[in-house]
Scaffold this active site. Structure first.
Site, PDB file in Angstrom:
ATOM      1  N   GLU A 204       1.023  -1.292   0.115  1.00  0.00           N
ATOM      2  CA  GLU A 204      -0.298  -0.309   0.157  1.00  0.00           C
ATOM      3  C   GLU A 204       1.146   1.546   0.079  1.00  0.00           C
ATOM      4  O   GLU A 204       1.764   1.478   0.858  1.00  0.00           O
ATOM      5  CB  GLU A 204      -0.963  -0.038   1.390  1.00  0.00           C
ATOM      6  CG  GLU A 204      -1.747   1.267   1.594  1.00  0.00           C
ATOM      7  CD  GLU A 204      -2.408   1.221   3.226  1.00  0.00           C
ATOM      8  OE1 GLU A 204      -3.391   1.175   3.473  1.00  0.00           O
ATOM      9  OE2 GLU A 204      -1.590   0.064   4.264  1.00  0.00           O
ATOM     10  N   TRP A 205       0.200   2.237  -1.129  1.00  0.00           N
ATOM     11  CA  TRP A 205       1.227   3.775  -0.864  1.00  0.00           C
ATOM     12  C   TRP A 205       1.053   4.426   0.742  1.00  0.00           C
ATOM     13  O   TRP A 205      -0.332   4.345   0.398  1.00  0.00           O
ATOM     14  CB  TRP A 205       1.210   4.422  -2.182  1.00  0.00           C
ATOM     15  CG  TRP A 205       1.456   5.593  -2.002  1.00  0.00           C
ATOM     16  CD1 TRP A 205       1.540   6.795  -1.810  1.00  0.00           C
ATOM     17  CD2 TRP A 205       3.100   5.286  -2.710  1.00  0.00           C
ATOM     18  NE1 TRP A 205       2.024   7.716  -2.050  1.00  0.00           N
ATOM     19  CE2 TRP A 205       3.785   6.794  -2.545  1.00  0.00           C
ATOM     20  CE3 TRP A 205       4.362   5.212  -3.012  1.00  0.00           C
ATOM     21  CZ2 TRP A 205       4.454   7.479  -2.265  1.00  0.00           C
ATOM     22  CZ3 TRP A 205       5.895   5.225  -3.450  1.00  0.00           C
ATOM     23  CH2 TRP A 205       5.665   7.071  -3.086  1.00  0.00           C
TER      24      TRP A 205
ATOM     25  N   ASP B 186      13.954  -3.966  13.121  1.00  0.00           N
ATOM     26  CA  ASP B 186      15.154  -3.226  12.431  1.00  0.00           C
ATOM     27  C   ASP B 186      14.774  -1.799  12.660  1.00  0.00           C
ATOM     28  O   ASP B 186      14.789  -1.385  11.433  1.00  0.00           O
ATOM     29  CB  ASP B 186      15.306  -3.552  10.907  1.00  0.00           C
ATOM     30  CG  ASP B 186      16.357  -3.210  10.096  1.00  0.00           C
ATOM     31  OD1 ASP B 186      17.630  -2.379  11.009  1.00  0.00           O
ATOM     32  OD2 ASP B 186      16.342  -3.693   8.836  1.00  0.00           O
TER      33      ASP B 186
HETATM   34  P1  ADP Z   1      14.976  -0.587   1.671  1.00  0.00           P
HETATM   35  O1  ADP Z   1      14.307  -2.144   2.102  1.00  0.00           O
HETATM   36  O2  ADP Z   1      15.215  -1.088   0.456  1.00  0.00           O
HETATM   37  O3  ADP Z   1      15.554   0.178   2.211  1.00  0.00           O
HETATM   38  P2  ADP Z   1      12.907   0.440   2.578  1.00  0.00           P
HETATM   39  O4  ADP Z   1      11.337  -0.608   2.760  1.00  0.00           O
HETATM   40  O5  ADP Z   1      13.226   0.957   3.911  1.00  0.00           O
HETATM   41  O6  ADP Z   1      13.492   0.564   1.709  1.00  0.00           O
HETATM   42  O7  ADP Z   1      11.328   2.085   1.954  1.00  0.00           O
HETATM   43  C1  ADP Z   1      12.088   2.679   1.204  1.00  0.00           C
HETATM   44  C2  ADP Z   1      12.355   3.659   1.753  1.00  0.00           C
HETATM   45  O8  ADP Z   1      10.640   4.570   0.539  1.00  0.00           O
HETATM   46  C3  ADP Z   1      11.723   4.639   2.354  1.00  0.00           C
HETATM   47  O9  ADP Z   1      12.707   5.768   3.425  1.00  0.00           O
HETATM   48  C4  ADP Z   1      10.063   5.349   2.987  1.00  0.00           C
HETATM   49  O10 ADP Z   1      10.561   6.816   2.846  1.00  0.00           O
HETATM   50  C5  ADP Z   1      10.083   5.279   1.095  1.00  0.00           C
HETATM   51  N1  ADP Z   1       8.584   3.907   1.543  1.00  0.00           N
HETATM   52  C6  ADP Z   1       8.727   2.646   2.421  1.00  0.00           C
HETATM   53  N2  ADP Z   1       7.623   2.271   2.188  1.00  0.00           N
HETATM   54  C7  ADP Z   1       6.948   2.900   1.115  1.00  0.00           C
HETATM   55  C8  ADP Z   1       4.925   3.465   1.592  1.00  0.00           C
HETATM   56  N3  ADP Z   1       5.164   2.101   1.527  1.00  0.00           N
HETATM   57  N4  ADP Z   1       5.085   4.346   0.414  1.00  0.00           N
HETATM   58  C9  ADP Z   1       5.634   5.081   0.451  1.00  0.00           C
HETATM   59  N5  ADP Z   1       7.117   4.826   0.252  1.00  0.00           N
HETATM   60  C10 ADP Z   1       7.254   4.433   1.308  1.00  0.00           C
END
Ligand code: ADP
Length: 289
Positions: free
Chosen positions: A92-93, A196
């Site tokens: 979900e965004w 984490d």
């Molecule tokens: P990775 O596993 O590659 O470190 P993350 O899951 O931490 O990636 O997500 C990277 C970035 O994307 C986050 O720091 C956040 O800002 C953004 N993000 C993460 N989840 C969502 C989401 N569901 N909707 C919009 N942006 C997100």
């Protein structure tokens, strides 16, 4: 193009129609990430090579466990899958605001509520990853055994293979050998942990709703989550005030912060290399006292 295959797969698995609009979004530390427009609203899509499939499966299971606890918000899993070359995870965004700090106190309270969900053992029903490093979760009854063998011992063996200097290896082995001394008669409950929880793995919406994401879930000592919040900062005093008001930590928690962060720092050494040796030596120094 490879991403087209992933989008086809996503449409099929999630039963949604994606539009042509796909935007790469700010880099995560491990994966490539995109915002994909669909008939059902925007989707956050993480893509990795096929080797990332197990990592995404563990992440999706962790997100679902956190959602089921209904204490801290986390993005819903839309679907996950694999093409010939790529693994992907669609969520979900969530529209995050630039500065999440106004939601920090609420995050503290809600994290305490999540930690109040306890299991009957330390570990989890499945292994997962921390970053892209395997994280074994085979259950134990005693927390101290779990932390020694499944966490510090496991990362140490990886670190030795990755060239950890001998003097650090020797010190980590000493800490592991005498790990009981950091606990006294403290015996934590097996709390549902994010696993984490650094500053880059939480955010907040404009309405002030805090979200955590990118977890490495298991049942363990809640102090391990809180120690990690202190490792790279990004939480702030209102967060700790909120947490303590909801469920105060046991006296003596400060002694264990370095013990818990040693695990995360060994993992950072294993993932990102010798730039983390300074921090490892620093926490080893704290554990000497
Ligand atoms: P990775 O596993 O590659 O470190 P993350 O899951 O931490 O990636 O997500 C990277 C970035 O994307 C986050 O720091 C956040 O800002 C953004 N993000 C993460 N989840 C969502 C989401 N569901 N909707 C919009 N942006 C997100």
């Amino acid at each position: 193009m490879a991403l087209d295959q992933v989008l086809d797969d996503l449409e099929r698995e999630a039963g949604i129609a994606c539009t042509a609009e796909v935007r790469a979004v700010g880099c995560g530390s491990i994966n490539r990430a995109y915002r994909v427009e669909s008939g059902a609203g925007p989707v956050f899509l993480k893509v990795n090579t096929i080797e990332g499939a197990a990592m995404f499966a563990g992440e999706a299971a962790g997100l679902e466990a956190i959602r089921e606890a209904r204490a801290v918000e986390t993005p819903a899993v839309v679907a996950l899958g694999e093409t010939d070359d790529f693994a992907w995870l669609a969520l979900e965004w969530i529209e995050f605001r630039a500065d999440p700090q106004p939601a920090a106190e609420r995050l503290g309270r809600e994290l305490a509520a999540m930690h109040a969900h306890t299991g009957s053992y330390f570990g989890w029903h499945r292994d997962n990853t921390i970053g892209s490093t395997p994280q074994p979760n085979t259950p134990t009854e005693e927390w101290i055994d779990f932390w020694r063998d499944r966490r510090l011992g496991f990362q140490l063996e990886l670190a030795v293979r990755n060239g950890l200097p001998h003097e650090c290896e020797r010190r980590v082995r000493e800490v592991i050998g005498g790990v009981e001394r950091y606990f006294g008669d403290y015996r934590p409950e097996p709390s549902l942990l994010h696993g984490d929880l650094w500053g880059g793995n939480w955010g907040a919406t404009r309405n002030g709703v805090p979200y955590t994401f990118d977890p490495a879930v298991y049942f363990g000592d809640r102090e391990a989550d809180l120690a990690m919040t202190r490792l790279f900062g990004g939480f702030g005093e209102p967060f700790y005030k909120g947490y303590q008001a909801a469920w105060p930590l046991a006296p003596g928690w400060k002694r264990r912060v370095a013990l818990y962060n040693l695990y995360q720092l060994l993992n950072h050494f294993n993932l990102f290399g010798s730039g983390y040796l300074g921090r490892i030596r620093e926490v080893l120094g704290l554990l000497d006292r």
